[in-house]
Design a protein around this motif. Sequence first.
Motif, PDB file in Angstrom:
ATOM      1  N   GLN A  33       0.887  -1.154  -0.041  1.00 10.95           N
ATOM      2  CA  GLN A  33      -0.083  -0.146   0.111  1.00 10.95           C
ATOM      3  C   GLN A  33       0.686   1.259   0.071  1.00 10.95           C
ATOM      4  OE1 GLN A  33      -3.511   0.016   0.022  1.00 10.95           O
ATOM      5  NE2 GLN A  33      -3.707   2.001  -0.052  1.00 10.95           N
TER       6      GLN A  33
ATOM      7  N   ALA B  93       2.616   1.581  -3.379  1.00  9.15           N
ATOM      8  CA  ALA B  93       1.910   1.785  -4.679  1.00  9.15           C
ATOM      9  C   ALA B  93       1.182   3.356  -4.500  1.00  9.15           C
ATOM     10  CB  ALA B  93       0.649   0.729  -4.546  1.00  9.15           C
ATOM     11  N   ARG B  94       0.747   3.738  -3.392  1.00  8.74           N
ATOM     12  CA  ARG B  94       0.164   4.725  -3.321  1.00  8.74           C
ATOM     13  C   ARG B  94       0.540   5.691  -2.447  1.00  8.74           C
ATOM     14  NH1 ARG B  94      -6.276   2.991  -3.566  1.00  8.74           N
ATOM     15  NH2 ARG B  94      -6.321   1.870  -5.774  1.00  8.74           N
TER      16      ARG B  94
ATOM     17  N   ARG C 147       1.270  -5.440  -4.672  1.00 13.35           N
ATOM     18  CA  ARG C 147       1.354  -4.118  -5.106  1.00 13.35           C
ATOM     19  C   ARG C 147       0.770  -3.934  -6.706  1.00 13.35           C
ATOM     20  NH1 ARG C 147       7.189  -0.563  -6.067  1.00 13.35           N
ATOM     21  NH2 ARG C 147       6.240   1.143  -7.066  1.00 13.35           N
TER      22      ARG C 147
ATOM     23  N   GLU D  67      -2.193  -1.561  -8.051  1.00  8.89           N
ATOM     24  CA  GLU D  67      -2.107  -0.569  -8.986  1.00  8.89           C
ATOM     25  C   GLU D  67      -2.974  -0.930 -10.272  1.00  8.89           C
ATOM     26  OE1 GLU D  67       2.078  -1.034 -10.002  1.00  8.89           O
ATOM     27  OE2 GLU D  67       2.615   0.462  -8.437  1.00  8.89           O
TER      28      GLU D  67
END
Length: 229
Positions: free
Chosen positions: A35, A38-39, A112, A116
Amino acid sequence: MLGLGEAEWGAVALSLKVSFWATVLSLPLALITAQALARGRFWGKSALNLAVHLPLLMPPVVTGYLLLVLFGTQGPLGRFFAIFGVEFAFRWTGAALAGAIMGFPLMVRAVRLALEAVDGRLEDAAGTLGASRARVYLTITLPLMAPGIAAGAILGFAKAMGEFGATITFVSNIPGQTQTVPTAIYTFLQVPGQEGAALRLIVVSILLSAGALIASELLAARMRKRLGR
């Protein structure tokens, strides 16, 4: 099954136990890390990404040695966990720790990629309808990620199952205590006349690895289908 002897069954059973706990204990951290990568937008993100993938880049023996230094009886983390009665060096728990660390990068990568691939517009739409962040994550993001999470868990399990270098360096190769399938194969190959036992374990290892790979591919295909790709 394949005429396995007592010592061989013991190695298989211990490998399954080690791989199970390695997967269970590392999966939650893999979700959090994936998390973040990815973000997340934060200082040190590149360093975190490097640290996550470092076990795949270094020789496994180096990883095992670092674990011995950190989690050994005289290591700082080893002394800390000893307060709670948990020991890692030359224990099956250490084999689980080694397997978890070696399989962790595969878990994080699979999760991931799944995250995404989630269409952010779906999450935004749910948010505009009044859903909280937690509800959006639990009802939209997490279900869409589920195949990727399962694939990551399977890959991590398979990696832990086949780990050799870090395991034998950190916990040695003690029959009935730390001897997993890979280390048992190594042992049998060193003893004249034990080639048959090694071959049987090799067949078991191939079957388990192939099953994990097939399951991972099926889950990945399902994820792509659910996302319309």
